[in-house]
Scaffold this motif. Sequence first.
Motif, PDB file in Angstrom:
ATOM      1  N   THR A 217       0.833  -1.211   0.000  1.00  0.00           N
ATOM      2  CA  THR A 217       0.000   0.000   0.000  1.00  0.00           C
ATOM      3  C   THR A 217       0.868   1.262   0.000  1.00  0.00           C
ATOM      4  N   ASP A 218       2.064   1.186   0.641  1.00  0.00           N
ATOM      5  CA  ASP A 218       2.986   2.338   0.571  1.00  0.00           C
ATOM      6  C   ASP A 218       3.264   2.670  -0.897  1.00  0.00           C
ATOM      7  N   ARG A 219       3.540   1.627  -1.647  1.00  0.00           N
ATOM      8  CA  ARG A 219       3.850   1.830  -3.067  1.00  0.00           C
ATOM      9  C   ARG A 219       2.673   2.490  -3.782  1.00  0.00           C
ATOM     10  N   LYS A 220       1.498   2.013  -3.458  1.00  0.00           N
ATOM     11  CA  LYS A 220       0.304   2.579  -4.096  1.00  0.00           C
ATOM     12  C   LYS A 220       0.151   4.053  -3.756  1.00  0.00           C
ATOM     13  N   VAL A 221       0.431   4.368  -2.495  1.00  0.00           N
ATOM     14  CA  VAL A 221       0.322   5.784  -2.076  1.00  0.00           C
ATOM     15  C   VAL A 221       1.260   6.638  -2.928  1.00  0.00           C
TER      16      VAL A 221
ATOM     17  N   GLN B  73      -4.866   8.899  -1.306  1.00  0.00           N
ATOM     18  CA  GLN B  73      -5.197   8.087  -0.129  1.00  0.00           C
ATOM     19  C   GLN B  73      -5.363   6.608  -0.476  1.00  0.00           C
ATOM     20  N   GLN B  74      -4.973   5.757   0.440  1.00  0.00           N
ATOM     21  CA  GLN B  74      -5.215   4.315   0.307  1.00  0.00           C
ATOM     22  C   GLN B  74      -5.881   3.831   1.582  1.00  0.00           C
TER      23      GLN B  74
ATOM     24  N   LYS C 207      -3.984   5.545   4.614  1.00  0.00           N
ATOM     25  CA  LYS C 207      -2.619   6.042   4.361  1.00  0.00           C
ATOM     26  C   LYS C 207      -2.678   7.171   3.350  1.00  0.00           C
ATOM     27  N   ASP C 208      -1.785   8.137   3.537  1.00  0.00           N
ATOM     28  CA  ASP C 208      -1.691   9.231   2.564  1.00  0.00           C
ATOM     29  C   ASP C 208      -0.251   9.721   2.569  1.00  0.00           C
ATOM     30  N   CYS C 209       0.149  10.484   1.545  1.00  0.00           N
ATOM     31  CA  CYS C 209       1.523  10.992   1.593  1.00  0.00           C
ATOM     32  C   CYS C 209       1.529  12.396   2.222  1.00  0.00           C
ATOM     33  N   PHE C 210       2.644  12.720   2.882  1.00  0.00           N
ATOM     34  CA  PHE C 210       2.760  14.095   3.404  1.00  0.00           C
ATOM     35  C   PHE C 210       3.874  14.803   2.627  1.00  0.00           C
ATOM     36  N   ARG C 211       3.787  16.131   2.577  1.00  0.00           N
ATOM     37  CA  ARG C 211       4.748  16.900   1.763  1.00  0.00           C
ATOM     38  C   ARG C 211       5.594  17.810   2.624  1.00  0.00           C
TER      39      ARG C 211
ATOM     40  N   GLY D 240       7.358  13.978   1.228  1.00  0.00           N
ATOM     41  CA  GLY D 240       8.270  13.637   2.317  1.00  0.00           C
ATOM     42  C   GLY D 240       8.166  12.173   2.724  1.00  0.00           C
ATOM     43  N   GLY D 241       7.003  11.580   2.545  1.00  0.00           N
ATOM     44  CA  GLY D 241       6.840  10.183   2.953  1.00  0.00           C
ATOM     45  C   GLY D 241       5.370   9.851   3.104  1.00  0.00           C
ATOM     46  N   VAL D 242       5.103   8.832   3.925  1.00  0.00           N
ATOM     47  CA  VAL D 242       3.716   8.380   4.071  1.00  0.00           C
ATOM     48  C   VAL D 242       3.308   8.472   5.542  1.00  0.00           C
ATOM     49  N   ILE D 243       2.055   8.873   5.737  1.00  0.00           N
ATOM     50  CA  ILE D 243       1.518   8.911   7.106  1.00  0.00           C
ATOM     51  C   ILE D 243       0.325   7.950   7.146  1.00  0.00           C
TER      52      ILE D 243
END
Length: 564
Positions: free
Chosen positions: A104-108, A114-115, A135-139, A146-149
Amino acid sequence: MLLLLWLAWKLRRSRQNILQSKRRLEDTVAKLHQARDEQREQMYFLHELLNVLPNPVFFKDREGKFIGCNQAFVNLTGVEQEELQGKTARDVLDGQLTEIAAATDRKVFDSLGQQYYESEVILPDGRKRYYGIMKDCFRRRDGSVGGVIGCFFDLTEIKETERKLERLFLVVEQANEAIVITDLEGSIVYCNPAFTRVTGYSQAEALGQNPRILKSGRQDEAFYQELWATITAGETWHGTFKNKRKDESLFDEQAVIFPVKNKAGAIINYAAVKRNVTKEKQLEDQLRLSQRMEAVGQLAAGVAHELNTPIGFVASNTESVKNYVAQFKQLIPLYREFVDKVVQTQPGLLPDELKRLREAEEDAHLDFILEDLDDLFAETEEGFERISQIVVKLREFSRVDHGDESGHYNINKAIETTLVVSRNEYKYVAEAETDLAADLPDIVCNSGEINQVLLNIIVNAAQAIKEQQRQDKGFIRIATDFDDQWVRCRISDDGPGMSEEVKEKIFHPFFTTKAVGTGTGLGLYISYDIIVNKHGGKLQVESSPGQGTTFIIYLPREKKSSEG
Ligand SMILES: Nc1ncnc2c1ncn2[C@@H]1O[C@H](COP(=O)(O)OP(=O)(O)OP(=O)(O)O)[C@@H](O)[C@H]1O
Ligand SMILES: [Mg+2]
């Protein structure tokens, strides 16, 4: 001197400048300190904020290494925050979660959106919980990713409730009992497949309808009023309906109807759980009918038996009276001859006595009596003949002489017997005519049952004619004949006949066009069962409105034994 003074002034200026710069520097340093403290305070606040959140939260960089998490996440994974930092899920967590996490990280990152997924998680203490994970990515400030939260939502209770509801739903859907739920106005909001099976109405057809679509008219308004009064008062109603299917056939159902209340005790729906008891009801009614028939039979047999003795002595006394009277009758011409001779040979003898004798003879209408006596005795004899015939038929009908078993029986005899027994039912409305085949062969059958069928059909014919309230009498014609295979009996009437619609249903149990309480609607159903199932015969009907009705009974000459 001037130079000295200038130097001193310059020196002071420089010192002042230095002092000013130092103060500015100190100011800046103090501001920096304050900003750092504020930032720390903010970081602390954010950290605390995250920690008080009940939902486990984590954040990872683009390589999937944990940057941080909150206390709830520590509780969930059993891994401390410090231990987590800089490591991937695979480094610190075990189990299937890490696979799903990486995917799911990859999908994000691929979608930058959002996943959401759900998964069962085994807690460090071994308990199982069910989570939804968002899950969503943060900037970063520059806009780069920046990554995933990620954030966990505990769905265990919801899932448990869902499972319970699903279980309940499956039970309701698969139940053998028809279940119907209505709103407060009585419109159907739910019905299960059993309801469709029993009534023939699909769910789509039933929804929004009132259960009165099932009304057969066999229960009166007071019945429904009592039902509604019970359930609107918050009580449970128990009872049995005779209801009508979509195809108009009737069925019996035993129902429990009750108000559904919310936690505050207010009625929000009405529900009915209903069991189709048509079969049981039929058996019960058949049993009751056959018990009634048997009771009638027994009664008839009893009456016949009781009548036998008085009829016997009244008949024999009458015979004696007839003989005595015959003797008196012989005496009368002799005494008249004697009187005539006395008058001729000795006129004037005993004039008063002779006069009284003549007057008495005239007053008594002796000549008329002498003439009428023969007729009276002839009529009395005929009466006795009829009475003893009825007694014999009653005994035959009630099977006292035959027992319950099948035996050789002549349908002509069955017809004669049944006509005598049912005479009171038809004699005011119809003439019965018979045209019976003289050499009709006996068949093997249960005489009691055959009599029951004939009685049902004859009584139906009489009732149909009676319903017309006509001036003239109708007729019920019964004819028999036979061929190699069958013995046939046709019973015709010139009553009102039947429409196609009625004709289609006459062999259905409980189908009747007669007023409530008059007919059970079982007569022809049972007749059909007796002729077709028990005797391997056929029962046909010919009828149309205004053309009368004919029932034709076919009984096999060689009984096909279906009774085993
Ligand atoms: N000879 C007939 N003429 C017109 N209609 C008839 C005749 N015989 C039967 N029917 C119709 O068939 C229906 C069913 O008859 P069936 O004998 O089964 O029940 P029933 O006579 O109504 O009730 P029960 O026999 O229990 O008294 C009757 O209600 C009537 O409508
Ligand atoms: Mg009937």
